[in-house]
Write an enzyme that holds these catalytic residues in place. Sequence first.
Site, PDB file in Angstrom:
ATOM      1  CB  SER A 232     131.349   7.535 -72.870  1.00  0.00           C
ATOM      2  OG  SER A 232     131.249   8.220 -74.097  1.00  0.00           O
TER       3      SER A 232
ATOM      4  CE  LYS B 276     127.639   9.459 -69.492  1.00  0.00           C
ATOM      5  NZ  LYS B 276     127.012   8.162 -69.395  1.00  0.00           N
TER       6      LYS B 276
END
Length: 477
Positions: free
Chosen positions: A324, A330
């Site tokens: 991300s 992430k």
Amino acid sequence: MEKDFFGKTRVESDLIGELQVPADALYGVQTLRGLENFPISKFKLNDYPAFIRGLAYTKMAAAMANYDLGLLTEEQFHAIKQACQEILDGKHHDMFPVDMIQGGAGTTTNMNANEVIANRALQIMGHQLGEYKYCSPNDHVNCSQSTNDAYPTAIHLGLYEIHFEYIKHFEELIASFRNKADEFKDVLKMGRTQLEDAVPMTLGQTFGAFAKILEDEIKNLQQAASELLIVNMGATAIGTGICSEPGYAIKCTQYLKEITGWDIQLAEDLVAATSDTSSMVGFSSALRRGATKMNKISNDLRLLGSGPRCGLHELDLPARQPGSSIMPGKVNPVIPEVMNQISYKVIGNDLCVAMCNEAAQMELNAMEPVMAQCCFESAEIMMNGFDVLRKYCIEGIKADKKHCNENIKNSIGIVTALNPVIGYKNSTKIAKEALETGKSVYDLVLEHGILTQEDLDTILSPENMIKPVKLNIKPLK
């Protein structure tokens, strides 16, 4: 299309008129017409070397048959054959620049091959490019042929060749799943149906199942590919054999069989075969079947690797890139995701092939070019997907054994393993209470005095939950 050759040109003419062709190009005026008429896609003939080799096989076999029948001089024959062999050896592929998607039922592609082979033959014979009176794209290279038999034959041969490569990549992926099945053979996890807890199994069984459903597709693809070995050489325009001599069709097919080493057969009815493109439908369908299975497996990998804190996370998928631009830390399952997208593309290509097959009219299917493009593209992107999934995902997958074990202990699903011993009524009672109280099935069975701890441990041992067993255990009540 703008003409900008940055060099000398030669003049060639056809039915429509004259064009300036790059002086050193092996292709000629009809290839140039195709470049002007069909600036359609980024899919060029020279992106598909197996198809180009299919054209070379076809033209070589035709030349051999025509020479036997006295339609080519010895010099023409040997020059054409050498030119074809050079193409088979990987040379001159840059001289096939035409778009795969084209009108004319493949005439542009057929003439591209005819011109390249004729001009290379002229060089071998000691003549100048474009001196077609010595070796003509139409009269000599295309002798006893039309696009309507040479083009589909070349497609068949190209796809048949590529299916060997496809299976090689496929088998490497399957072997990778088999290796993981062995690595995870003792890792117990919960199986799931309809995304709900079902019964225990091993992670090895999950990966073994992945391997097995893919192995089944090899035979299916081989069967589909075998139908490509039926060709219509000698059909010429519509299957009547006009413009070919008696015996040509059989001779040409025999030479195709000889030079490829494949069991190539002449179609029983050349009129039927010339308008029938169902062998491409079968091949595309086999690719689609494999794609739907790859899609299912990729979805499973994404689900099993979901988390890491709030998902299933029974698998730890290799981290390939930050996930991300806004969420720190992430990591996304990008490799299974791209395999999903490849699968959808192949399924879409198959729909295109099916629609084009249905669009055949009278004695020909003019939609063969995009059918061919779809089949070659589907095979190519699937092979790329197999390699990427194997190297960047499957080989690096690790099992979260601790989390798998916790899921088993906390699952209501293990009550199913008790059902044959304690009965459906007792099992339902325990399952309901576990759901209502949050207590484990294990603790509730002991609390209600249904089984001894020793018998309970025996029933719930890994080796007794992943295969059929007969246990001589009786409930206490």
